[in-house]
Each structure stands twice: as structure tokens, then as C-alpha cells.
Enzyme design. Structure first.
Site, PDB file in Angstrom:
ATOM      1  N   SER A 149      -1.205   6.269   2.376  1.00 15.97           N
ATOM      2  CA  SER A 149      -0.114   5.348   3.077  1.00 15.97           C
ATOM      3  C   SER A 149      -0.431   5.086   4.425  1.00 15.97           C
ATOM      4  O   SER A 149       0.101   4.174   5.132  1.00 15.97           O
ATOM      5  CB  SER A 149       1.135   6.125   2.872  1.00 15.97           C
ATOM      6  N   LYS A 150      -1.612   5.646   5.147  1.00 18.06           N
ATOM      7  CA  LYS A 150      -1.799   5.783   6.562  1.00 18.06           C
ATOM      8  C   LYS A 150      -2.430   4.262   6.740  1.00 18.06           C
ATOM      9  O   LYS A 150      -2.597   3.957   7.735  1.00 18.06           O
ATOM     10  CB  LYS A 150      -2.607   6.840   6.701  1.00 18.06           C
ATOM     11  N   ASP A 151      -2.997   3.762   5.607  1.00 18.54           N
ATOM     12  CA  ASP A 151      -3.714   2.424   5.964  1.00 18.54           C
ATOM     13  C   ASP A 151      -2.715   1.455   6.383  1.00 18.54           C
ATOM     14  O   ASP A 151      -2.982   0.434   7.061  1.00 18.54           O
ATOM     15  CB  ASP A 151      -3.997   1.854   4.390  1.00 18.54           C
TER      16      ASP A 151
END
Length: 346
Positions: free
Chosen positions: A47-49
Site C-alpha cells: 500500500s506504500k506505493d
């Protein structure tokens, strides 16, 4: 006339629009309908993208980031990988301060993506000069032309999920979602997603997941920072020994805490029952669903979305490694060590 080539220009065009996948086997005995938002389908496998791309592009828009600059960040691994990936495509250098609690797999991945990595001791206070927070700040001060992402105290962390994850889930459930549940580390994922969803329907319940050894659950309930709550734990990317401003505690309705051991076994169970090879924090979320169910949180009409934040490949030396599980004492009379299924033909 040449026919169009159906291709993406680069990996960044693949960020977001991750699938919602129904959870069937692990939730058979729990009332309700359960779905996983599987963030491992992002190109950087987490999710950090979303925040890496959003924060960097916003810094570019404001003229803060310029060609040849350096990106500096504090990370448990996933944000660092995403930042390194975006940096490659956009032409920035990347320096990362990483907690020693991060798996060797994550650290090796960061190096493979061209980032300069500083591994900092995990079990020191946030204000210790050796903490990865303070090491990142020092590196930023020492590096000319650098930008410190500062995900724990950056409102753009929340905004990234408000603009992407929340709308995606609302659309994928056709507005029928009743509960959203996720781990909180920096807090941006749950805070931004929940903010958007609550604006659409204020009755949606927002459930947070914390770790034993972290201060977040008690702070949510009392608004008091209790350092006596702090002690070492093993789960990465969940909980904190400080209070990030990227957590909007007002949009979170309820917290539960999960143990390292329960979360580890649940991570392995997700792979073996649902066929989803996801990370340690995904096991923590699934364990939390079980605990909330025991408290009577769900009924047959509940439509629950759990955010599974990353991919299992980042934990091969930890939860998916039998020796590591054995070393932690996680194979006991309740969770027995499984029979080895590898046979070597001589």
C-alpha cells in the site's frame, strides 16, 4: 498504419486500483461477508506505493523536489521500497533509515532497488539519536538538496489514501461497506480511507489494529501517552512508540491489540486456506477480525473490508521460515509445528 502497442509507460502507472477479494474459508464460522483489499497487487507489492507516488509528485508540483535531488525517509521497509522504486523512474537518489526489526528480505530488497540503507537499532526510544527517526533527520540535514518524506507526520500520507484507497473501496462495494479494518503504523492508510468512507456514510465502523508493546490503542481511548505500554515486539509496520500525526484518531471507532504469535500463525493460515501469499500485518488484520467477531462486532448483514497491506515474499526469513518460528517459541502445544512437506530425492 501501425497498430497501438498496449503497454504502460512505466511501473508507476500500475499504482492503485488493487482488487477486492472475498475471504471464504477463514471466515466460515463468522457472521458477515468479508473481503480483503489486497495491496500486494501494487507494483511495489504494498500500500506504500500510494503514498510514495503521491508525496513525491506533490513535492514536485510545489517545486520542493528538483532533478538530481535526494529523497530521505524513515521506514520499516515497505515505504522505503516504494520510494526507491519511484526514485528510479523519476531520477532521484534515495537514502533510507531502516529499523533493525525489518526482515532481512526487506533490507536486501531496498539495496537491490539502489537505495543507500542505514540499519538502526529497533528497541531504542524515539528520541534516541540512534533511532531511525533521528537518523533520517540527521541524514536529511547532512545531505544537500534532500527532501525528508517524514511519513509519520505528513498529512499527504492521509491524503493519498483519501484520494485513492477510500474511493476504490466505496466503488468496489457499491457503497454497501459496513466496516473497514486495518493495522495502524503511520496510520495514513486507515485514516485516509476511513475519512473518505465516513463522508459517504457516517455509520461505517472503522476498526484499528494495534500490537502489544505499542501505545496507539490506549492513546485512542484516553488521549494519554503511556510509555509503560512500550516494550519490544516482532510485527513490522504496526503500532508505535510515539504518536504519529498521520493517525486521525477521531475517525477510528475501536481498536484491538493482537499478539506476535497469533498474527504469525494467521499469516501462514491465510496462504494455506485462501491462497493469498500476504505479509505479517495481513495476518494481524485477520486475527483482529477473529477477535472483533468474538466481541459480537459483526452480524449476517455486515460487509467488512480488511486492508491486507503487503506481500508475503518480504517475510520469507520470518513468519514463513520454520526455524524463525521455532526460535520465537511460536510452535507450542496449541500451534504445533507442521510436518515438513519437502522430500529430497537422492
Amino acid at each position: 498504419m501501425k497498430k497501438e502497442i498496449k503497454a504502460y509507460n512505466n511501473v508507476l502507472e500500475l499504482v492503485g486500483n488493487t482488487p477486492l477479494i472475498k475471504l471464504s474459508k477463514l471466515t466460515e464460522e463468522i457472521p458477515g461477508n468479508f473481503y480483503a483489499k489486497v495491496e500486494a497487487f501494487n507494483p511495489g507489492h504494498s500500500s506504500k506505493d500510494r503514498i510514495a507516488l503521491h508525496i513525491i509528485e506533490e513535492a514536485e508540483r510545489q517545486g520542493i523536489l528538483k532533478p538530481g535531488d535526494t529523497i530521505v525517509e524513515t521506514t520499516s521497509g515497505n515505504t522505503g521500497f516504494s520510494l526507491a522504486m519511484v526514485s528510479i523512474i523519476k531520477g532521484y537518489d534515495c537514502i533510507l533509515a531502516v529499523s533493525s526489526k525489518s526482515s532481512p528480505d526487506k533490507i536486501d530488497m531496498l539495496k537491490s532497488m539502489g537505495a543507500k540503507v542505514y540499519v538502526c537499532p529497533a528497541h531504542v526510544s524515539a528520541d534516541d539519536e540512534r533511532s531511525y527517526y533521528n537518523v533520517a533527520k540527521r541524514l536529511h540535514e547532512e545531505t544537500k538538496g534532500s527532501v525528508y518524506i517524514n511519513q509519520y507526520f505528513n498529512d499527504l500520507n492521509i491524503e493519498a489514501h483519501y484520494k485513492t484507497t477510500g474511493p476504490e473501496i466505496w466503488d468496489q462495494t457499491n457503497g454497501q461497506i459496513t466496516h473497514i479494518i486495518a493495522c495502524t503504523g503511520t496510520g495514513g492508510t486507515l485514516s485516509g480511507t476511513a475519512k473518505f468512507l465516513k463522508e459517504q456514510n457516517p455509520n461505517i465502523k472503522v476498526l484499528g489494529v494495534d500490537a502489544y508493546g505499542s501505545v496507539l490503542k490506549k492513546y485512542h481511548e484516553t488521549r494519554e501517552f503511556d510509555k509503560e505500554e512500550i516494550y519490544p515486539y516482532r510485527i513490522e509496520g504496526i503500532g508505535k512508540n510515539l504518536i504519529p500525526t498521520a493517525i486521525d484518531f477521531d475517525v477510528i471507532d475501536k481498536y484491538t491489540k493482537v499478539t506476535d504469535e497469533d498474527s504469525a500463525h494467521m499469516t501462514r493460515q491465510i496462504a494455506k486456506t485462501e491462497g493469498l501469499f500476504v505479509g505479517y500485518t495481513s495476518g494481524a488484520v485477520m486475527q483482529a477480525i477473529k477477535q472483533f467477531a468474538e466481541e459480537g462486532e459483526f452480524d449476517e448483514n455486515s460487509i467488512v473490508v480488511a486492508i491486507f497491506p503487503d506481500h508475503g515474499s518480504r517475510y520469507m526469513s520470518k513468519v514463513f521460515n520454520d526455524q524463525w518460528m521455532r526460535d520465537q517459541g511460536f510452535f507450542d502445544s496449541v500451534n504445533l509445528e507442521e510436518v515438513q512437506k519437502i522430500e529430497y530425492i537422492k
